[in-house]
Design an enzyme around this catalytic site. Structure first.
Site, PDB file in Angstrom:
ATOM      1  N   CYS A 288       0.829  -1.206   0.000  1.00 28.41           N
ATOM      2  CA  CYS A 288       0.000   0.000   0.000  1.00 28.41           C
ATOM      3  C   CYS A 288       0.858   1.249   0.000  1.00 28.41           C
ATOM      4  CB  CYS A 288      -1.011   0.007   1.141  1.00 28.41           C
ATOM      5  SG  CYS A 288      -0.313   0.167   2.792  1.00 28.41           S
ATOM      6  N   PRO A 311       3.438  -2.489   3.562  1.00 30.91           N
ATOM      7  CA  PRO A 311       2.914  -1.120   3.561  1.00 30.91           C
ATOM      8  C   PRO A 311       4.046  -0.133   3.276  1.00 30.91           C
ATOM      9  CG  PRO A 311       2.196  -2.329   5.495  1.00 30.91           C
ATOM     10  CD  PRO A 311       3.286  -3.128   4.856  1.00 30.91           C
ATOM     11  N   HIS A 312       3.774   0.852   2.414  1.00 35.80           N
ATOM     12  CA  HIS A 312       4.832   1.770   1.984  1.00 35.80           C
ATOM     13  C   HIS A 312       4.386   3.218   2.137  1.00 35.80           C
ATOM     14  CE1 HIS A 312       8.793   1.737  -0.018  1.00 35.80           C
ATOM     15  NE2 HIS A 312       8.739   0.440   0.171  1.00 35.80           N
ATOM     16  N   ASP A 313       5.177   4.076   1.524  1.00 30.15           N
ATOM     17  CA  ASP A 313       5.136   5.536   1.635  1.00 30.15           C
ATOM     18  C   ASP A 313       3.907   6.141   2.301  1.00 30.15           C
ATOM     19  OD1 ASP A 313       7.212   6.582  -0.936  1.00 30.15           O
ATOM     20  OD2 ASP A 313       6.673   4.489  -0.692  1.00 30.15           O
TER      21      ASP A 313
END
Length: 529
Positions: A288, A311-313
């Site tokens: 994400c 999960p990302h940025d």
């Protein structure tokens, strides 16, 4: 499944291991012999002399365990209540060009060629707009060459399926399996509301008449992507053989629109739940970007390629709980990276992954990591890179090949009641590293070469090269930490700056049962609150 069978064994093994080490170490805790110092660590000794050892008051260290979010509301029944079936949706087949939800796949770099080749013509997609539609209802409304029932309840899609901004698509038990054709370039885009419940969705190779199994990073495989402003709900579903190394095409991805489009469209951050489902042979099991409040609960991520859960940025307020992640082939079981903040990671099991069980990376702060089990990973159990102000509580980190818990360039890391046992190297390893000469974009991912830790309670036992090693800390506070002998030595030995003051530290910590503060003389810097 695999996890359920193996979990009790791992814990039983750790209990036996602890008992064995208690017997073997005998009086290791009471009678610690200072080790002879090899000349090679002269530099460390010089650094060590610049530290003071003191015993601070223990009251500030006594902290109640913070509350974890309740999970009882995240159920299939609660999901069902969110589906509004009152207004029938509209189905159309339209060209892929000029559609906001598809611009990322049609724009520059000759991206459209992929779909022209796969569709043998101007690329089209199936659109669901302005209301509710069940996947089964598409039959008869969409020409058979685009969507067909190959056996009772089994559907083969040969075009991308796009849920429009006001569209609602439900794929439920009326669909035994939805197969997205790899050869024809099918994939699933949610730009509205998507519900996938009690079913199976598979990237499908028509040529092989089976799942589109991973062969190489760049080979197209079907995927699911939900954009900004959307809600995606998946429950009791098996998804397999999705994703490849192409932007937003990783597997199951939840992502705000790209910055330029986000400015124009002004859609809120996407959200949703994924519960009680299974994901295998995905490039990424979950990804994400700029996502809020997403819940990943009670799922199994097995034998995925690069990451299990990623999960990302700038995603935030996430709940990642009760998941089992194992067999990731290239990298980590679970990783949160680049300003993924204010999230809860608890009651997960992550084991037998190619690198770490869990990574917190690139300035991901204010996260609570509790009551997880990380074992038999091929590098560390838990790795923190450049991510300060995180709390780790009650985790079991056992039999990982490298360090149990590694903390790099991260300040104000609080470790309460964790067990780090029988890992290949150090139970808890804190260190600094200058990243300026690496390929890192320092503007995008800044760092401070500083490390500071508070370690309260828990156990560091039977780790290959010692319980604890901390290199150049800003400060370290230890209290009520139980330590048993490493496997390769008759007694405890500290590495890094703690080695030179080992007797003093152990006298306070073990014999006097006091807190220990190790602080640099030059700075005497307090831990940031």
């Amino acid at each position: 499944m695999g996890a359920c069978a193996m979990n009790p064994q791992a814990l039983k093994g750790s209990a036996m291991l602890a008992a064995a080490m208690l017997l073997a170490s005998g009086a290791a805790m009471a009678d610690v012999a200072p080790q002879a110092k090899a000349p090679t660590i002269a530099k460390e000794l010089q650094q060590a002399k610049t530290y003071t050892i003191s015993s601070p008051p223990t009251a500030p260290l006594e902290m109640a365990k913070p509350a974890l979010p309740a999970l009882s509301g995240y159920t299939d029944a609660a999901m069902e209540k969110k589906i509004v079936r009152a207004k029938p949706g509209k189905i159309s087949i339209r060209r892929m060009m000029q559609e906001d939800a598809l611009k990322d796949f049609i724009g520059g770099d000759n991206k459209m060629a992929e779909w022209v080749v796969r569709q043998h013509g101007i690329p089209q997609a199936i659109f669901i707009d302005d209301g509710y539609m069940n996947l089964k209802d598409l039959l008869g409304k969409v020409p058979k060459q685009y969507l067909s029932e190959t056996s009772p309840g089994v559907f083969l899609a040969k075009l991308p399926i796009v849920v429009g901004r006001k569209g609602i698509l439900e794929i439920d038990k009326k669909t035994q399996e939805l197969r997205l054709s790899q050869e024809a370039g099918s994939f699933l885009i949610n730009d509205g509301q998507l519900f996938v419940r009690d079913t199976k969705v598979t990237g499908w190779s028509e040529k092989a008449n089976g799942p589109a199994l991973y062969k190489s990073p760049k080979e197209f495989r079907p995927f699911l992507l939900a954009w900004g402003g959307t809600e995606t709900y998946i429950s009791n579903t098996k998804m397999a053989s999705f994703g490849y190394a192409n932007s937003k095409s990783y597997g199951v991805s939840i992502s705000q629109y790209t910055p330029n489009m986000a400015k124009v469209l002004k859609r809120p951050e996407p959200t949703g739940w994924i519960i009680d489902s299974e994901f295998s042979d995905m490039w990424y099991g979950f990804y994400c970007y700029e996502t809020t409040g997403f819940v990943i609960k009670g799922n199994t991520y097995k034998d995925n390629i690069v990451y299990g859960i990623d999960p990302h940025d700038r995603s935030h307020g996430l709940i990642i709980a009760d998941n089992t992640v194992y067999g990731t082939k290239k990298k980590h079981g679970i990783i949160i990276s680049r300003e993924v903040n204010d999230s809860f990671i608890f009651n997960n099991r992550s084991y037998d992954n190619k690198l770490s069980g869990l990574v917190l990376d690139r300035n991901s702060v204010n996260n609570f990591v509790a009551d997880n089990e990380f074992y038999r990973n091929h590098t560390d159990g838990i790795t923190l890179y450049e991510s300060g102000d995180n709390l780790l509580w009650g985790n079991k980190v056992i039999a990982n090949r490298r360090h149990g818990i590694r903390v790099r360039n991260s300040v104000n890391i609080k470790l309460y009641e964790n067990t780090s046992m029988a890992n290949g190297l150090t139970g808890l390893y804190g260190h600094i590293k200058d990243l300026t000469d690496t390929d890192r974009d320092i503007a995008l991912d800044p760092f401070d070469a500083k490390v500071s830790l508070i370690v309260v309670g828990g156990e560091l036992a039977g780790n290959g090269s010692g319980p604890l090693s901390i290199d150049s800390p800003l400060s370290v506070e230890l209290y009520r930490v139980s330590m048993l002998a490493p496997t390769k030595s008759s007694g405890i030995s500290f590495n890094g700056v703690l080695g030179d003051r080992q007797e003093e530290i152990l006298d306070l910590l073990v014999r006097q049962q006091k807190a220990v503060l190790i602080d640099p003389v030059e700075r005497q810097t307090e831990l940031q609150d």
